[in-house]
Design a protein around this motif. Structure first.
Motif, mmCIF file in Angstrom:
data_model
loop_
_atom_site.group_PDB
_atom_site.id
_atom_site.type_symbol
_atom_site.label_atom_id
_atom_site.label_comp_id
_atom_site.label_asym_id
_atom_site.label_seq_id
_atom_site.Cartn_x
_atom_site.Cartn_y
_atom_site.Cartn_z
ATOM 1 N N PRO A 62 25.470 33.270 55.024
ATOM 2 C CA PRO A 62 25.425 32.864 53.609
ATOM 3 C C PRO A 62 24.425 33.638 52.769
ATOM 4 O O PRO A 62 24.349 33.423 51.556
ATOM 5 C CB PRO A 62 25.016 31.391 53.697
ATOM 6 N N ASP A 63 23.678 34.551 53.392
ATOM 7 C CA ASP A 63 22.586 35.213 52.683
ATOM 8 C C ASP A 63 23.080 36.444 51.930
ATOM 9 O O ASP A 63 22.766 37.589 52.286
ATOM 10 C CB ASP A 63 21.483 35.588 53.678
ATOM 11 N N PHE A 64 23.876 36.210 50.895
ATOM 12 C CA PHE A 64 24.318 37.282 50.010
ATOM 13 C C PHE A 64 24.769 36.635 48.707
ATOM 14 O O PHE A 64 24.984 35.415 48.651
ATOM 15 C CB PHE A 64 25.439 38.113 50.658
ATOM 16 N N PRO A 65 24.924 37.405 47.632
ATOM 17 C CA PRO A 65 25.372 36.824 46.363
ATOM 18 C C PRO A 65 26.848 36.438 46.475
ATOM 19 O O PRO A 65 27.732 37.291 46.445
ATOM 20 C CB PRO A 65 25.138 37.944 45.340
ATOM 21 N N ARG A 66 27.115 35.144 46.568
ATOM 22 C CA ARG A 66 28.438 34.648 46.946
ATOM 23 C C ARG A 66 29.363 34.410 45.758
ATOM 24 O O ARG A 66 30.501 33.979 45.934
ATOM 25 C CB ARG A 66 28.281 33.344 47.745
ATOM 26 N N ALA A 67 28.915 34.676 44.555
ATOM 27 C CA ALA A 67 29.703 34.369 43.359
ATOM 28 C C ALA A 67 31.001 35.181 43.326
ATOM 29 O O ALA A 67 31.042 36.344 43.747
ATOM 30 C CB ALA A 67 28.879 34.643 42.107
#
Length: 225
Positions: A62-67
């Motif tokens: 989950p450690d990324f810009p998920r938008a």
């Protein structure tokens, strides 16, 4: 800061437990792009198959810009009324678009879907006149293997899409047609004949990355990491 917005259907939103091609592209750009960047959009979730709703945050990493702006079962016709507001609100610079399978499978024929591509581009530019777009053709899938009339519609749409990208390309708001890997194989790069597994995620990310590198000098050659 360069702001990318992934736009797509189930192959882009992904489902619970997956990395998604969005993550794979982010990892690539972290090493290949020399300036600050992020992913933007009005949504962040994955699709939860057990809940039959986009309510999961259970990314494999989950450690990324998920938008993003992607939805399970959504196509060009669903994104047309959403894209202008999303681009304006999130100030997207580059749209990474992978749509069409759902449209052709359930809603519109190839010609109607191509008309929706034109409407999408027009509305995106209404929000940001200099927005850039990289658009993915409909990828090989199990239905096209089994359903000859559907396969013919996919082929026709992809031909129309290539022509539409050429017609609508502008110096101030360039459009690129991504080139899927010729070795993309639904038996090895998907888990169900349509949705990408880990290798499929890399191949989709690579298609976007290579298009931007080849045509805009943005980033660099894709290497799995």
């Amino acid at each position: 800061m360069l702001r990318f917005m992934p736009v797509g259907d189930s192959m882009t939103i992904g489902s619970a437990g997956e990395h998604t091609w969005r993550y794979r592209l982010w990892r690539h750009l972290c090493g290949a792009y020399g300036g600050p960047f992020t992913f933007v959009g009005p949504r962040e979730t994955l699709y939860d198959k057990s809940a039959e709703a986009p309510v999961s945050y259970a990314y494999a990493d989950p450690d990324f810009p998920r938008a993003h702006l992607a939805g399970w079962g959504e196509g060009w016709q669903h994104m047309v009324p959403l894209i202008e507001g999303a681009v304006r609100e999130h100030r997207a610079d580059v749209l990474l678009v992978s749509l069409g399978l759902i449209d052709l499978g359930f809603y519109t024929n190839a010609d109607q879907t191509a008309d929706n591509v034109r409407a999408f581009v027009s509305r995106a530019r209404a929000a940001r006149r200099t927005v850039r777009m990289v658009i993915m053709p409909v990828a090989p899938n199990v239905r096209a293997r089994q359903d000859a009339p559907f396969a013919a519609q996919v082929t026709r749409f992809n031909d129309l899409l290539a022509k539409t990208v050429i017609d609508l390309d502008e110096p101030s708001s360039p459009l690129l047609l991504a080139t899927p890997s010729p070795s993309y194989d639904i038996d090895f790069d998907t888990y169900d004949g349509t949705h990408p597994n880990a290798s499929g995620e890399h191949r989709i990310a690579a298609a976007f990355a290579e298009a931007m590198w080849r045509e805009w000098g943005l980033g660099g050659p894709y290497a799995e990491a």
